[in-house]
Design a protein around this motif. Sequence first.
Motif, PDB file in Angstrom:
ATOM      1  N   GLU A 110      -3.364 -17.279   3.133  1.00 18.26           N
ATOM      2  CA  GLU A 110      -2.001 -17.203   2.604  1.00 18.26           C
ATOM      3  C   GLU A 110      -1.157 -18.430   2.933  1.00 18.26           C
ATOM      4  N   ALA A 168       4.206 -14.735  10.612  1.00 20.69           N
ATOM      5  CA  ALA A 168       4.360 -14.218   9.252  1.00 20.69           C
ATOM      6  C   ALA A 168       3.824 -12.794   9.080  1.00 20.69           C
ATOM      7  N   ASN A 169       3.366 -12.175  10.167  1.00 19.54           N
ATOM      8  CA  ASN A 169       2.849 -10.799  10.114  1.00 19.54           C
ATOM      9  C   ASN A 169       1.721 -10.623   9.102  1.00 19.54           C
ATOM     10  N   GLU A 170       0.789 -11.559   9.080  1.00 17.06           N
ATOM     11  CA  GLU A 170      -0.331 -11.487   8.140  1.00 17.06           C
ATOM     12  C   GLU A 170      -1.677 -11.361   8.848  1.00 17.06           C
ATOM     13  N   CYS A 171      -1.656 -11.203  10.152  1.00 16.93           N
ATOM     14  CA  CYS A 171      -2.913 -11.257  10.896  1.00 16.93           C
ATOM     15  C   CYS A 171      -3.256  -9.911  11.533  1.00 16.93           C
ATOM     16  N   CYS A 182      -4.639 -11.892  17.356  1.00 14.72           N
ATOM     17  CA  CYS A 182      -3.603 -12.905  17.141  1.00 14.72           C
ATOM     18  C   CYS A 182      -3.342 -13.727  18.408  1.00 14.72           C
ATOM     19  N   CYS A 217      -0.029 -17.514  10.356  1.00  9.70           N
ATOM     20  CA  CYS A 217      -0.238 -16.774   9.114  1.00  9.70           C
ATOM     21  C   CYS A 217      -1.725 -16.804   8.805  1.00  9.70           C
ATOM     22  N   SER A 218      -2.118 -16.041   7.831  1.00  3.73           N
ATOM     23  CA  SER A 218      -3.512 -16.042   7.402  1.00  3.73           C
ATOM     24  C   SER A 218      -3.817 -17.372   6.724  1.00  3.73           C
ATOM     25  N   SER A 257       1.263 -20.107   0.529  1.00  5.25           N
ATOM     26  CA  SER A 257       2.435 -19.356   0.074  1.00  5.25           C
ATOM     27  C   SER A 257       3.595 -19.449   1.067  1.00  5.25           C
ATOM     28  N   SER A 258       3.414 -20.170   2.138  1.00  5.48           N
ATOM     29  CA  SER A 258       4.451 -20.299   3.163  1.00  5.48           C
ATOM     30  C   SER A 258       5.284 -21.558   2.953  1.00  5.48           C
TER      31      SER A 258
END
Length: 171
Positions: A73, A8-11, A16, A69-70, A76-77
């Motif tokens: 977050e 999710a490109n949140e890290c 990672c 993902c974080s 929200s997924s």
Amino acid sequence: MKVTVFHANECDRKKCTSIKMEKLGKCKLVYNINKIPSGAVVLNPFAQKAVSYEDYRYVHRRGVVGLDCSWNEVSSSKKFFSLSKYHRSLPFLIATNPVNYGKPCILSTVEAVSATLYITRFKDEAKDILDGFKWGHTFLELNHDLLEAYSEADTSKDVVRVQNEFLESKE
């Protein structure tokens, strides 16, 4: 063993575990939710059913899908969690990754995938996926007794029972 991770490109990309898994050739990263393989076991911290040996055939045939993902977050997924009928949560385990060391149930993606493989009795694959992570062996060592007990449980209900017995013994 097919391991897919939706990223999710949140890290922090330097920390990672899924990016490192891909570099080591241990998973396929996907950035488009539609690229997630159907029929795979999808790791979902909100799933009603725990991963167990019952999932062996799905993991064997279609693999495991993790979500990177974080933890801040993850709720929200929601779209990610609507993709498969084989959603599974993990039982109580302790993280050993450098970011969340010692925290219960806040596993990195590689820890979650390894735990899933171990519980579904793909123990060699569970160990292999952690190779390349300095702390990987610590995850299996610290959680060994629980992972063994979970892997001996045949059903999701049995896994939850083992988890609850363990937690009650610690009160």
